[in-house]
Scaffold this active site. Structure first.
Site, PDB file in Angstrom:
ATOM      1  N   ASN A 181      -0.279   7.571  -0.071  1.00 46.90           N
ATOM      2  CA  ASN A 181       0.941   6.762  -0.196  1.00 46.90           C
ATOM      3  C   ASN A 181       2.095   7.479  -0.904  1.00 46.90           C
ATOM      4  O   ASN A 181       3.239   7.022  -0.840  1.00 46.90           O
ATOM      5  CB  ASN A 181       0.654   5.423  -0.904  1.00 46.90           C
ATOM      6  CG  ASN A 181      -0.114   4.438  -0.051  1.00 46.90           C
ATOM      7  OD1 ASN A 181      -0.885   3.627  -0.542  1.00 46.90           O
ATOM      8  ND2 ASN A 181       0.093   4.482   1.262  1.00 46.90           N
ATOM      9  N   TRP A 182       1.797   8.630  -1.547  1.00 46.48           N
ATOM     10  CA  TRP A 182       2.894   9.395  -2.174  1.00 46.48           C
ATOM     11  C   TRP A 182       3.875   9.900  -1.126  1.00 46.48           C
ATOM     12  O   TRP A 182       5.014  10.265  -1.445  1.00 46.48           O
ATOM     13  CB  TRP A 182       2.345  10.589  -2.962  1.00 46.48           C
ATOM     14  CG  TRP A 182       1.572  10.214  -4.187  1.00 46.48           C
ATOM     15  CD1 TRP A 182       0.217  10.298  -4.337  1.00 46.48           C
ATOM     16  CD2 TRP A 182       2.071   9.694  -5.428  1.00 46.48           C
ATOM     17  NE1 TRP A 182      -0.147   9.864  -5.594  1.00 46.48           N
ATOM     18  CE2 TRP A 182       0.967   9.490  -6.288  1.00 46.48           C
ATOM     19  CE3 TRP A 182       3.353   9.377  -5.907  1.00 46.48           C
ATOM     20  CZ2 TRP A 182       1.093   8.986  -7.580  1.00 46.48           C
ATOM     21  CZ3 TRP A 182       3.481   8.878  -7.198  1.00 46.48           C
ATOM     22  CH2 TRP A 182       2.361   8.685  -8.008  1.00 46.48           C
ATOM     23  N   ARG A 200      -9.140   0.519   9.918  1.00 41.26           N
ATOM     24  CA  ARG A 200      -9.386   1.876   9.408  1.00 41.26           C
ATOM     25  C   ARG A 200      -9.933   1.786   8.000  1.00 41.26           C
ATOM     26  O   ARG A 200      -9.693   0.812   7.295  1.00 41.26           O
ATOM     27  CB  ARG A 200      -8.060   2.661   9.361  1.00 41.26           C
ATOM     28  CG  ARG A 200      -7.487   2.993  10.695  1.00 41.26           C
ATOM     29  CD  ARG A 200      -6.166   3.713  10.560  1.00 41.26           C
ATOM     30  NE  ARG A 200      -5.083   2.786  10.209  1.00 41.26           N
ATOM     31  CZ  ARG A 200      -4.229   2.956   9.204  1.00 41.26           C
ATOM     32  NH1 ARG A 200      -4.324   4.004   8.424  1.00 41.26           N
ATOM     33  NH2 ARG A 200      -3.284   2.079   8.972  1.00 41.26           N
ATOM     34  N   ILE A 201     -10.621   2.831   7.572  1.00 41.64           N
ATOM     35  CA  ILE A 201     -11.186   2.868   6.226  1.00 41.64           C
ATOM     36  C   ILE A 201     -10.228   3.540   5.231  1.00 41.64           C
ATOM     37  O   ILE A 201     -10.239   3.241   4.032  1.00 41.64           O
ATOM     38  CB  ILE A 201     -12.565   3.594   6.242  1.00 41.64           C
ATOM     39  CG1 ILE A 201     -13.586   2.758   7.026  1.00 41.64           C
ATOM     40  CG2 ILE A 201     -13.081   3.888   4.845  1.00 41.64           C
ATOM     41  CD1 ILE A 201     -13.962   1.420   6.399  1.00 41.64           C
ATOM     42  N   SER A 202      -9.394   4.444   5.742  1.00 38.83           N
ATOM     43  CA  SER A 202      -8.350   5.068   4.928  1.00 38.83           C
ATOM     44  C   SER A 202      -8.848   5.667   3.611  1.00 38.83           C
ATOM     45  O   SER A 202      -8.258   5.411   2.552  1.00 38.83           O
ATOM     46  CB  SER A 202      -7.219   4.070   4.653  1.00 38.83           C
ATOM     47  OG  SER A 202      -6.650   3.627   5.842  1.00 38.83           O
ATOM     48  N   ARG A 262      11.314  -3.842   2.286  1.00 40.83           N
ATOM     49  CA  ARG A 262       9.859  -3.695   2.096  1.00 40.83           C
ATOM     50  C   ARG A 262       9.426  -4.100   0.684  1.00 40.83           C
ATOM     51  O   ARG A 262       8.344  -4.634   0.479  1.00 40.83           O
ATOM     52  CB  ARG A 262       9.447  -2.237   2.339  1.00 40.83           C
ATOM     53  CG  ARG A 262       9.574  -1.793   3.789  1.00 40.83           C
ATOM     54  CD  ARG A 262       9.215  -0.311   3.926  1.00 40.83           C
ATOM     55  NE  ARG A 262       7.830  -0.050   3.562  1.00 40.83           N
ATOM     56  CZ  ARG A 262       6.791  -0.242   4.367  1.00 40.83           C
ATOM     57  NH1 ARG A 262       6.985  -0.682   5.593  1.00 40.83           N
ATOM     58  NH2 ARG A 262       5.566   0.010   3.965  1.00 40.83           N
ATOM     59  N   ARG A 297       5.403   8.244   1.020  1.00 45.90           N
ATOM     60  CA  ARG A 297       6.443   7.255   1.326  1.00 45.90           C
ATOM     61  C   ARG A 297       7.766   7.645   0.652  1.00 45.90           C
ATOM     62  O   ARG A 297       7.801   8.553  -0.166  1.00 45.90           O
ATOM     63  CB  ARG A 297       5.992   5.876   0.850  1.00 45.90           C
ATOM     64  CG  ARG A 297       4.776   5.448   1.628  1.00 45.90           C
ATOM     65  CD  ARG A 297       4.456   4.013   1.405  1.00 45.90           C
ATOM     66  NE  ARG A 297       3.337   3.635   2.254  1.00 45.90           N
ATOM     67  CZ  ARG A 297       2.957   2.404   2.476  1.00 45.90           C
ATOM     68  NH1 ARG A 297       3.608   1.406   1.905  1.00 45.90           N
ATOM     69  NH2 ARG A 297       1.938   2.138   3.254  1.00 45.90           N
ATOM     70  N   ASP A 340      -3.112  -4.707   3.064  1.00 43.99           N
ATOM     71  CA  ASP A 340      -2.225  -4.005   4.000  1.00 43.99           C
ATOM     72  C   ASP A 340      -1.279  -4.994   4.683  1.00 43.99           C
ATOM     73  O   ASP A 340      -1.649  -6.134   4.944  1.00 43.99           O
ATOM     74  CB  ASP A 340      -3.081  -3.266   5.046  1.00 43.99           C
ATOM     75  CG  ASP A 340      -2.316  -2.143   5.721  1.00 43.99           C
ATOM     76  OD1 ASP A 340      -1.156  -1.878   5.341  1.00 43.99           O
ATOM     77  OD2 ASP A 340      -2.888  -1.521   6.638  1.00 43.99           O
ATOM     78  N   THR A 349      -3.840   8.022  -2.369  1.00 43.16           N
ATOM     79  CA  THR A 349      -3.208   9.317  -2.652  1.00 43.16           C
ATOM     80  C   THR A 349      -2.237   9.678  -1.518  1.00 43.16           C
ATOM     81  O   THR A 349      -1.249  10.376  -1.738  1.00 43.16           O
ATOM     82  CB  THR A 349      -4.275  10.425  -2.833  1.00 43.16           C
ATOM     83  OG1 THR A 349      -5.277  10.259  -1.821  1.00 43.16           O
ATOM     84  CG2 THR A 349      -4.951  10.336  -4.177  1.00 43.16           C
TER      85      THR A 349
HETATM   86  C1  IPE Z   1       0.253  -2.299   1.703  1.00 43.86           C
HETATM   87  O1  IPE Z   1       1.265  -2.660   2.554  1.00 43.86           O
HETATM   88  C2  IPE Z   1       0.747  -1.956   0.321  1.00 43.86           C
HETATM   89  C3  IPE Z   1       0.645  -0.542  -0.064  1.00 43.86           C
HETATM   90  C4  IPE Z   1       0.083   0.402   0.638  1.00 43.86           C
HETATM   91  C5  IPE Z   1       1.257  -0.166  -1.320  1.00 43.86           C
HETATM   92  P1  IPE Z   1       2.073  -1.585   3.390  1.00 43.86           P
HETATM   93  O2  IPE Z   1       3.177  -1.065   2.533  1.00 43.86           O
HETATM   94  O3  IPE Z   1       1.148  -0.536   3.924  1.00 43.86           O
HETATM   95  O4  IPE Z   1       2.689  -2.440   4.549  1.00 43.86           O
HETATM   96  P2  IPE Z   1       2.847  -2.026   6.094  1.00 43.86           P
HETATM   97  O5  IPE Z   1       1.515  -1.545   6.569  1.00 43.86           O
HETATM   98  O6  IPE Z   1       3.890  -0.970   6.162  1.00 43.86           O
HETATM   99  O7  IPE Z   1       3.274  -3.311   6.756  1.00 43.86           O
HETATM  100 MG    MG Z   2       0.113  -0.227   5.693  1.00 42.43          MG
END
Ligand code: IPE
Ligand code: MG
Length: 239
Positions: A73-74, A198-200, A38, A76, A25, A71
């Site tokens: 993260n979709w 967090r465990i997420s 990013r 974003r 993370d 799952t």
């Molecule tokens: C982790 O870094 C990578 C993935 C979840 C793909 P983040 O993308 O969550 O980075 P932050 O938390 O926004 O800094």
């Molecule tokens: Mg993150």
């Protein structure tokens, strides 16, 4: 093998965890802190994955699991998800080319929503490395623990008729066999970077007895020393 690793291996107080699971993370914040998009953070985040894989394999860790895409993260932006998916394709190709390193690569998570190109590279890499006898490297991509458990329950019920067991025989071991991590040791140590505690939705079933180690440092800055401190913490040795 670097000298530091020999230090840890030669320290007879240290027990190496069998299964280490890492929530990578902070890639986005790492990039932002440098005034970069990013995507640069995600790219930079592949390097510690490679390095830590090598260190863990040398230390004799049996299973190493990286949580690289949940799952959730979709949700974003399209651009970010698209970039990550391309990065994962390159990443699996690279892992496949390293097949000679004796690491067995496996994907854990759902296949649905992944592109056919990514699925094909995952399968190729799994296939190229399937006879390797060293560390198992699980890449948790499009992974969600509750959905894994729900699917396990569904498949168990479907198999009741065909696999010769009845409801009264359902126990922890049988349920474990229906997880992506079937036959692998439970998670001993979870590491999460970037100060998030967090465990997420990560390996909820498998981490029932795991120890947790957190650092405020961001994933692209993760080094062998972090791993060493986490392993020492696992062994409850004062730093
Ligand atoms: C982790 O870094 C990578 C993935 C979840 C793909 P983040 O993308 O969550 O980075 P932050 O938390 O926004 O800094
Ligand atoms: Mg993150």
């Amino acid at each position: 093998m670097n000298n530091q690793i020999e230090d840890l291996l030669n320290d007879n107080r240290i027990k190496i965890p069998k299964h280490i699971a890492i929530v990578c993370d902070g890639n986005g914040r790492w990039a932002k802190s440098k005034g970069l998009p990013r995507s640069f953070g995600h790219k930079a985040g592949t390097k510690p994955i490679e390095n830590i894989t090598k260190h863990c394999s040398e230390l004799g860790v049996e299973v190493l699991t990286f949580y690289v895409f949940s799952t959730e993260n979709w949700n974003r932006s399209y651009e970010e998800v698209n970039f990550l998916m391309k990065l994962f394709i390159e990443f699996f190709i690279k892992l496949g080319n390293k097949a000679e390193k004796n690491i067995k690569v496996r994907h854990i998570g759902a296949i649905d929503n992944l592109s056919s190109e990514l699925i094909s590279e995952i399968k190729k890499t799994e296939d190229l490395t399937k006879n390797n006898s060293g560390m198992i490297l699980n890449i948790a991509l499009n992974y969600g623990s509750r959905s894994e458990i729900a699917n396990a329950a569904k498949n168990l019920m479907h198999n009741i008729d065909t696999e010769n067991f009845n409801v009264d025989q359902i126990n922890e071991e049988l349920i474990s066999d229906y997880m992506f991590t079937s036959k692998l040791p439970d998670v001993d140590l979870i590491i999460r970077t970037s100060g998030e505690m967090r465990i997420s939705n990560f390996l909820l079933w498998q981490s029932a007895k795991a120890k947790l180690w957190f650092t405020n440092d961001l994933w692209p800055d993760f080094k062998y020393d972090h791993l060493k401190n986490a392993i020492k913490y696992y062994n409850e040795i004062c730093l």
